[in-house]
Motif scaffolding. Structure first.
Motif, mmCIF file in Angstrom:
data_model
loop_
_atom_site.group_PDB
_atom_site.id
_atom_site.type_symbol
_atom_site.label_atom_id
_atom_site.label_comp_id
_atom_site.label_asym_id
_atom_site.label_seq_id
_atom_site.Cartn_x
_atom_site.Cartn_y
_atom_site.Cartn_z
ATOM 1 N N VAL A 8 0.863 -1.189 0.000
ATOM 2 C CA VAL A 8 0.000 0.000 0.000
ATOM 3 C C VAL A 8 0.897 1.237 0.000
ATOM 4 O O VAL A 8 1.566 1.547 0.990
ATOM 5 N N CYS A 9 0.908 1.932 -1.118
ATOM 6 C CA CYS A 9 1.764 3.118 -1.237
ATOM 7 C C CYS A 9 1.095 4.316 -0.565
ATOM 8 O O CYS A 9 -0.138 4.370 -0.452
ATOM 9 N N GLY A 16 -4.412 6.175 2.260
ATOM 10 C CA GLY A 16 -3.485 5.038 2.217
ATOM 11 C C GLY A 16 -3.369 4.366 3.574
ATOM 12 O O GLY A 16 -3.390 3.137 3.685
ATOM 13 N N ARG A 17 -3.284 5.167 4.615
ATOM 14 C CA ARG A 17 -3.172 4.613 5.965
ATOM 15 C C ARG A 17 -4.434 3.829 6.342
ATOM 16 O O ARG A 17 -4.358 2.730 6.899
ATOM 17 N N ALA A 18 -5.580 4.385 6.015
ATOM 18 C CA ALA A 18 -6.843 3.697 6.342
ATOM 19 C C ALA A 18 -6.938 2.371 5.581
ATOM 20 O O ALA A 18 -7.430 1.371 6.110
ATOM 21 N N ILE A 19 -6.435 2.374 4.347
ATOM 22 C CA ILE A 19 -6.457 1.140 3.545
ATOM 23 C C ILE A 19 -5.515 0.098 4.164
ATOM 24 O O ILE A 19 -5.878 -1.071 4.326
ATOM 25 N N ALA A 20 -4.312 0.540 4.533
ATOM 26 C CA ALA A 20 -3.345 -0.388 5.156
ATOM 27 C C ALA A 20 -3.947 -0.984 6.425
ATOM 28 O O ALA A 20 -3.830 -2.182 6.691
ATOM 29 N N ARG A 21 -4.607 -0.147 7.206
ATOM 30 C CA ARG A 21 -5.195 -0.624 8.473
ATOM 31 C C ARG A 21 -6.276 -1.671 8.205
ATOM 32 O O ARG A 21 -6.306 -2.729 8.813
ATOM 33 N N VAL A 30 0.847 -6.785 5.067
ATOM 34 C CA VAL A 30 0.813 -5.447 4.486
ATOM 35 C C VAL A 30 2.179 -4.771 4.528
ATOM 36 O O VAL A 30 2.833 -4.756 5.567
ATOM 37 N N VAL A 31 2.568 -4.211 3.395
ATOM 38 C CA VAL A 31 3.789 -3.410 3.333
ATOM 39 C C VAL A 31 3.379 -1.954 3.153
ATOM 40 O O VAL A 31 2.739 -1.594 2.164
ATOM 41 N N MET A 32 3.723 -1.144 4.156
ATOM 42 C CA MET A 32 3.361 0.273 4.121
ATOM 43 C C MET A 32 4.533 1.082 3.568
ATOM 44 O O MET A 32 5.680 0.855 3.945
ATOM 45 N N VAL A 33 4.216 2.033 2.682
ATOM 46 C CA VAL A 33 5.264 2.823 2.019
ATOM 47 C C VAL A 33 4.937 4.313 2.112
ATOM 48 O O VAL A 33 3.790 4.712 1.898
ATOM 49 N N ALA A 34 5.930 5.116 2.461
ATOM 50 C CA ALA A 34 5.837 6.583 2.369
ATOM 51 C C ALA A 34 7.253 7.115 2.518
ATOM 52 O O ALA A 34 8.165 6.355 2.874
ATOM 53 N N ARG A 35 7.440 8.405 2.279
ATOM 54 C CA ARG A 35 8.819 8.940 2.314
ATOM 55 C C ARG A 35 9.331 9.160 3.728
ATOM 56 O O ARG A 35 10.442 8.774 4.050
ATOM 57 N N LEU A 93 -1.626 -4.665 -5.113
ATOM 58 C CA LEU A 93 -0.870 -3.407 -5.180
ATOM 59 C C LEU A 93 -1.853 -2.250 -5.141
ATOM 60 O O LEU A 93 -2.750 -2.171 -5.985
ATOM 61 N N VAL A 94 -1.685 -1.364 -4.167
ATOM 62 C CA VAL A 94 -2.492 -0.130 -4.144
ATOM 63 C C VAL A 94 -1.556 1.027 -4.492
ATOM 64 O O VAL A 94 -0.651 1.370 -3.725
#
Ligand SMILES: NC(=O)c1ccc[n+]([C@@H]2O[C@H](COP(=O)([O-])OP(=O)(O)OC[C@H]3O[C@@H](n4cnc5c(N)ncnc54)[C@H](OP(=O)(O)O)[C@@H]3O)[C@@H](O)[C@H]2O)c1
Length: 267
Positions: A8-9, A16-21, A30-35, A93-94
């Motif tokens: 989840v990018c 994105g956070r709500a989707i990952a949760r 779940v793999v969470m991605v952000a900078r 993949l999101v």
């Protein structure tokens, strides 16, 4: 969703956070991605501890944070590599990231356009290219692109979003047709105003610029929304989780709006 592996990018905050949760809650890996690494880790800790409190201790082994910038090819390669090293494959993949900046045509430079292409289109192209071999091999995949209602109804000063997000929609439709035979679905979600940090920041900026209150600036977003309110991130997460699940196996090539009725076109 149980044991499905999802990237989840843009998942340290907002949709994105709500989707990952929701994915993690539904049993996915779940793999969470952000900078920003600190924010990303903080979000991951909050999500997992909430789910643990609800009785699922196993979630600690199912959620991983990989900091990365989706405009950078090397970062995308690293995210996919680390996902496969940890979980063995990728099922879902999101594609989600920050929005391209606002601006009218006369204000935008070539640089603005190229940066927006990297952020909005090439991130989708590159991630999709790297995960597709796993999805094809296992005859199962879900690709969900977070776009905007701007793909169905242009938004006045969002030229970059109005233009470049349509390339994502064209790509998704083409891949949906070509990859249906591999059990891969490709869909786009087109949100209207959703109450996220981004909307709060934009509202503060608008209030300051136009000399109105923050509440007045917030209300401007819902002027055109028949439901009379903004959407909640968890409502978006419910839709994306459905699209990512077994239940949505016959839905592909669509662009589904979630906008409280804001888009006025019939089709
Ligand atoms: N909220 C709305 O009403 C709405 C409506 C329609 C469309 N959209 C679009 O939907 C998307 C998500 O919106 P949102 O409101 O949830 O946004 P948000 O609250 O600003 O969250 C964006 C997320 O993406 C991450 N991100 C930004 N740039 C990134 C990059 N280059 N590489 C990796 N991660 C990146 C951010 O973390 P870092 O900054 O740490 O990287 C953050 O986690 C945006 O494209 C937005 O334009 C939003």
């Amino acid at each position: 969703m149980k044991d499905k592996v999802a990237i989840v990018c843009g998942s340290s905050r907002g949709m994105g956070r709500a989707i990952a949760r929701k994915f993690a809650e539904s049993g996915a890996k779940v793999v969470m991605v952000a900078r920003n690494e600190e924010n990303l880790l903080q979000s991951m800790r909050e999500i997992t501890s909430e789910i643990v409190q609800n009785g699922d201790k196993n979630v600690m082994n199912r959620v991983m944070a990989v900091p990365g910038d989706v405009t950078r090819k090397e970062d995308i390669e690293r995210v996919v590599r680390e996902t496969v090293e940890e979980f063995g494959t990728v099922h879902i993949l999101v594609n989600n990231t920050g929005g391209p900046p606002a601006g009218y045509f006369e204000e935008l430079t070539d640089e603005d356009w190229y940066r927006a292409v990297d952020l909005t289109l090439m991130s989708v192209v590159r991630f999709t290219r790297l995960v597709a071999p796993y999805m094809k091999k296992q005859n199962w995949g879900r690709i969900i692109n977070m776009t905007s209602m701007s793909v169905k109804q242009p938004i006045d000063n969002l030229l970059l979003s109005n233009s470049i997000r349509l390339a994502v929609v064209g790509l998704a439709k083409t891949l949906a047709l070509q990859w249906a035979k591999y059990g891969i679905t490709v869909n786009n979600v087109a949100p209207g105003p959703i109450y996220t940090e981004r909307i709060k920041e934009l509202s503060w900026a608008r209030a300051k610029k136009e000399g109105i209150t923050y509440e007045e600036a917030l209300n401007l977003w819902v002027k055109e929304v028949p439901m009379g309110r903004m959407g909640q991130t968890k409502e978006v997460a419910e839709l994306v989780t459905f699209l990512a699940s077994e239940h949505a196996g016959y839905i592909t090539g669509t662009t589904i709006q979630i906008d409280g009725g804001a888009i006025k076109y019939v089709l």
